[in-house]
Design an enzyme around this catalytic site. Structure first.
Site, PDB file in Angstrom:
ATOM      1  N   SER A 181      40.464  69.486  14.802  1.00  0.00           N
ATOM      2  CA  SER A 181      41.375  68.968  13.778  1.00  0.00           C
ATOM      3  C   SER A 181      40.681  68.097  12.739  1.00  0.00           C
ATOM      4  O   SER A 181      41.300  67.684  11.762  1.00  0.00           O
ATOM      5  CB  SER A 181      42.494  68.149  14.436  1.00  0.00           C
ATOM      6  OG  SER A 181      41.989  66.912  14.926  1.00  0.00           O
ATOM      7  N   LYS A 182      39.391  67.830  12.952  1.00  0.00           N
ATOM      8  CA  LYS A 182      38.691  66.884  12.085  1.00  0.00           C
ATOM      9  C   LYS A 182      38.171  67.565  10.822  1.00  0.00           C
ATOM     10  O   LYS A 182      38.211  68.783  10.677  1.00  0.00           O
ATOM     11  CB  LYS A 182      37.539  66.234  12.857  1.00  0.00           C
ATOM     12  CG  LYS A 182      37.967  65.508  14.124  1.00  0.00           C
ATOM     13  CD  LYS A 182      39.025  64.443  13.862  1.00  0.00           C
ATOM     14  CE  LYS A 182      39.277  63.531  15.060  1.00  0.00           C
ATOM     15  NZ  LYS A 182      39.906  64.206  16.208  1.00  0.00           N
ATOM     16  N   VAL A 183      37.663  66.754   9.882  1.00  0.00           N
ATOM     17  CA  VAL A 183      37.169  67.282   8.607  1.00  0.00           C
ATOM     18  C   VAL A 183      36.041  68.273   8.843  1.00  0.00           C
ATOM     19  O   VAL A 183      36.012  69.368   8.278  1.00  0.00           O
ATOM     20  CB  VAL A 183      36.708  66.133   7.689  1.00  0.00           C
ATOM     21  CG1 VAL A 183      35.998  66.683   6.451  1.00  0.00           C
ATOM     22  CG2 VAL A 183      37.903  65.290   7.271  1.00  0.00           C
TER      23      VAL A 183
END
Length: 403
Positions: A181-183
């Site tokens: 879900s992170k950048v």
């Protein structure tokens, strides 16, 4: 022209993975993908060194361990946060001490940090919540006065900026997550950045079973075979874990970092769309962003001061919106902390050293407890403005229904 597989990955990611597989992918023939990723990411955030780990939790464990934290020590952490940060302290049989939040930014409150410092305090873990940098000036000043290590927890804050400095280059060490879900997403993984050579050397060994040959410049023991394979060589100089990131994940990470600015800017553009919808809504209050900071919006967080949080969520979903994420329960109120049996006998939070003190009582951090039930987190993890638009229109429609 590079074709997209989906918005997150392109043919370039596949090319990197194929390169690993073609290289006779084996224990005896490591590639240098992880070292490439480490160098790229460290340069991006303005640090001298990067050390790749297999998750954003093991990165924190590494930081706490190489800071010399152990039994009898305390580390100040935010109450309003995911469990993993406090868990990294517990892994070292040390005690996480919970500090309260700022009501407008949701971040850890420096005043509360100062109140929690004791002679046993050894470090502060500064979590930049939802992509918004903490008040680093205050935190670094407190740390200097009390000789404390500052660990940045930037799991949600890739690309965030504090007074012109990119997060990852401010504290003694900085932890980033590469979870899906992170950048930057590689499936799972993480990285620690630091400009301290001693910490870099220790982190490298900690993530690679404590091998003595590991250092800031040696990313894999198998790359120095003449030393490592000598029968008279004692391999393990310290205690460590098998925390290194797999080379396939590192390969994906390289092409992800090459698109770093694109990913960050897209989230910021989507956040502006939320800003416009909420501009005239006085009962949904966005996370406050001081002028000297850049929030990169891992998620768009607001305080909901309407009548019924759950009803609003259901109507938003009915109108086509995503599920809205609630904020985590303050960590010390989680079931595992209420039970307090981390090592079977209540240690470390109930060990004799602490005279039976328990750091899991309701009322410990009143602002965090007040704010947490009101927080709504709206998704920014979309592949395009086009994909985000119907979700934001659904929010606009739901707000009008509640006016």
């Amino acid at each position: 022209m590079i074709k997209d597989i989906n918005w997150r990955f392109t043919e370039k990611d596949i090319e990197r993975v194929r390169e690993v597989l073609k290289s006779n992918f084996s224990a005896s023939h490591p590639t240098n993908m992880c070292q490439k990723l480490e160098g790229l990411f460290a340069e991006k955030v303005g640090a001298k060194y990067g050390i790749a780990f297999n998750s954003g939790t093991t990165t924190l464990h590494g930081c706490v361990a190489v800071a010399g934290i152990g039994p009898g020590d305390e580390v100040i952490v935010p109450a309003l946060n995911v469990l993993h940060t406090a868990a990294a302290v517990l892994y070292q049989n040390a005690v996480p001490v919970f500090a309260d939040s700022e009501e407008d930014t949701f971040n850890i409150n420096p005043d509360s940090i100062e109140e929690r410092i004791t002679p046993r305090t050894k470090a502060i873990i500064a979590v930049s919540l939802y992509g918004l940098p903490v008040d680093f000036d205050r935190i670094l000043k407190i740390a200097k006065e009390h000789n404390l290590v500052v660990i940045e927890d930037n799991a949600e804050a890739h690309g965030a900026i504090y007074k012109g400095k990119t997060l990852g280059s401010i504290g003694d060490m900085a932890s980033f997550s590469f979870e899906a879900s992170k950048v930057i997403a590689v499936g799972d993984g993480g990285i620690v950045t630091t400009s301290n050579n001693e910490y870099a050397n220790k982190l490298r060994a900690f993530a690679f079973l404590g091998y003595k040959v590991m250092s800031s410049d040696v990313g894999d023991a198998r790359n120095v075979k003449d030393i490592f394979q000598d029968p008279s060589y004692s391999r393990h100089g310290t205690f460590g874990f098998s925390y290194k990131m797999p080379e396939v994940a590192c390969a994906i990470g390289i092409s992800q970092v090459e698109r770093y600015d694109y990913f960050v800017n897209l989230r910021c553009q989507i956040a502006k769309m939320y800003d416009e919808v909420l501009e005239n809504c006085d009962w949904m209050i966005p996370q406050f962003v001081p002028n000297d900071r850049k929030n990169t919006y891992w998620t768009y967080a607001v305080k909901y001061e309407g009548k019924d949080w759950r009803r609003f969520r259901k109507e938003y979903m009915k109108n086509g919106g995503d599920g809205i994420y609630a904020a985590w329960t303050p960590t010390y109120l989680e079931t595992v902390f209420q039970k307090g049996e981390f090592y079977g006998k209540g240690c470390p939070t109930r060990c004799p050293l602490y005279k039976g003190e328990v750091t899991n009582k309701k009322g410990l951090c009143p602002v965090a407890e007040k704010v947490q039930p009101t927080i709504m987190q709206f998704c920014t993890n979309y592949g395009s403005i086009k994909e985000a638009t119907p979700k934001i229109k659904a929010l606009e429609k739901t707000i009008k229904q509640h006016i």
